[in-house]
Design an enzyme around this catalytic site. Structure first.
Site, short mmCIF file in Angstrom:
data_model
loop_
_atom_site.label_atom_id
_atom_site.label_comp_id
_atom_site.label_asym_id
_atom_site.label_seq_id
_atom_site.Cartn_x
_atom_site.Cartn_y
_atom_site.Cartn_z
N ASP A 73 -6.37 -80.46 0.04
CA ASP A 73 -6.39 -81.81 0.60
C ASP A 73 -6.26 -82.91 -0.44
O ASP A 73 -6.12 -84.08 -0.08
CB ASP A 73 -7.69 -82.03 1.40
N HIS B 25 -14.23 -75.78 -3.20
CA HIS B 25 -13.81 -74.90 -2.12
C HIS B 25 -14.80 -73.75 -2.02
O HIS B 25 -15.30 -73.28 -3.03
CB HIS B 25 -12.40 -74.36 -2.39
#
Ligand code: CMC
Length: 427
Positions: free
Chosen positions: A363, A306
């Site tokens: 996700d 991320h």
């Protein structure tokens, strides 16, 4: 005395003010940099660049903290509902009971989508990806609502928000109905927002559709977890497009396109496809970890890493637990959940991933839940979009209320220096 930062350029030194947020984050205000020095800053991917001040979402990537308007994501996911969180994000405070009821009632006023929109949907092939169709249909809503909303008029702004919340969920489900060749469904104003999502998707004229409250509650939680994430790619896109004073539907349509990419919201689909591939390839998790580390191999572990979280993604923790709960209560035994857990374990113990602070993101587990809930894989990113809608609206509204200038970055030109035009016959 307020803090400043000194910049030395050649023989000159300049002072720039420091801005501090309510959570003590600091930024150097370089608004006058070019005027004073002739220089600009260079920061591809905006890794160090704040594009706005915002009161909506606070994210501390080092410590895995995510707050919407001061409330922790953990408390909201546990205790709140998606519509309540939408209200909170968009209007700044949790609604009272009557405000929430009013909000739901006002959304219901707009749940009928113009029948002519069906002609546009019909123009798409059945095989079109739902995100492309959703972006186009959202943009098409502009044609049916051509009057620009007056952002200085609270009533007009409120109506536009309710309208967007109402129409978007309907057209989002139409993208699936079209791909299946099913007749399109209408929103049922006697039912809740998330219930309606399920009915719009799955109810068929041939028989009753019974909604499992456990599924509604799991979906509600997933939507809350996706509802905002400060200045990510799609939200920045919505703010950027809106900064030209383009309308809400046009701006959100651009947000949908930005979200579609596999490095952003499209990762949830890519994760499940990757897990399936590992399963079909014999379940050798180590092989895929090696591939992800190989710089000559374009393969990446989807659902890992991320831009901002460098410790853990708090949403991933909640979703991982929810995946266990949902699959357990629904009695679904999905072998890819085991592969996902194995992959996570191997990667988290691997030096490559540790050194780069690569952790599972939102996700990684969400697709497994979606699949257990009967959502087809190419609708996963649409699910993300439905969840993210209130965040996009809140950020667009804030950007306009703050009267932010049009977004227009600078560049360093590296092309050819001036040269004479050569006519075609001489080239
Ligand atoms: N698998 C293998 N290596 C990775 C991964 C990954 N998933 N993510 C980053 N790296 C490596 C990358 O190769 C680089 O290595 P090196 O320093 O040796 O060159 C280093 O880690 C830093 O990566 P980066 O690409 O510079 O980091 P970034 O902040 O620009 O990108 C990211 C963040 C999310 C795009 C990236 O981690 C990624 O591509 N992840 C996979 C896609 C994904 O899951 N996206 C969903 C993000 S969360 C939800 C959302 O935003 O919608």
């Amino acid at each position: 005395m307020s803090e400043t930062v000194k910049l030395v350029v050649g023989d000159n030194s300049y002072e720039f003010p420091v801005i501090e947020g309510t959570e003590n984050e600091k930024a150097i205000d370089i608004g006058k940099l070019r005027d004073l020095t002739g220089y600009i800053t260079m920061d591809p991917g905006y890794k160090n660049t704040g594009a706005c001040s915002s009161n909506i979402t606070y994210l501390d990537g080092e410590n895995g903290i995510l707050h919407y308007r001061g409330y922790s994501i953990e408390s909201l996911a546990e205790q709140s509902t998606f519509l309540e969180v939408s209200y909170l994000l968009i209007f700044g405070e949790l609604p009272s009971k009557s405000q929430l009821t009013q909000f739901e009632t006002d959304i219901r006023k707009y749940t009928l989508v113009n029948e002519e929109m069906k002609n546009i949907l019909d123009g798409f092939p059945k095989t079109a990806h739902p995100m492309g169709v959703l972006s186009s249909l959202t943009s098409a809503l502009t044609a049916f609502n051509p009057k620009a909303v007056n952002v200085n008029n609270d009533k007009e702004m409120y109506d536009a928000i309710c309208k967007t919340m109402a129409k978007f969920i309907v057209i989002a489900t139409w993208t699936y109905r079209k791909s299946m060749g099913y007749p399109l469904n209408y929103y049922d104003n006697t039912k809740g927002y998330v219930d309606n999502f399920l009915r719009l998707m799955f109810e068929l004229p041939t028989g009753p559709y019974n909604i499992d409250p456990k599924i509604v509650s799991a979906l509600d939680k997933l939507f809350i977890l996706h509802a905002d994430h400060e200045q990510n790619c799609s939200t920045s896109t919505v703010r950027m497009v809106g900064s030209s004073h383009a309308g809400l539907f046009a701006s959100i349509s651009s947000g949908v396109s930005a979200l579609w990419g596999p490095l952003h919201g499209g990762a949830n689909q890519a994760v499940l496809e990757m897990l399936e591939q590992i399963k079909n390839d014999g379940g050798d998790v180590d092989k895929y970890v090696l591939k992800a580390k190989d710089k000559d191999d374009p393969f990446r572990l989807m659902g890992f890493g991320h831009r901002v979280y460098k410790n853990f993604d708090p949403r991933a923790r909640i979703i991982k637990k929810a995946a266990d709960d949902v699959l357990g209560t629904l009695g679904v035994d999905d072998p890819v959940l085991e592969i996902a857990k194995k992959l996570e374990k191997v990667a988290l113990e691997d030096e490559y991933f540790k050194a780069r602070n690569l952790y599972p993101n939102v996700d990684f587990y969400s697709g497994i839940i979606y699949r257990a809930l009967g959502i087809p894989v190419d609708m996963f990113t649409v699910m993300f979009a439905i969840g993210r809608l209130p965040g996009w609206i809140a950020q667009w509204k804030e950007m306009r209320a703050n009267k932010e200038p049009i977004g227009r970055p600078r560049q360093i030109y590296n092309g050819a220096t001036p040269r004479d035009y050569v006519s075609l016959d001489k080239r």
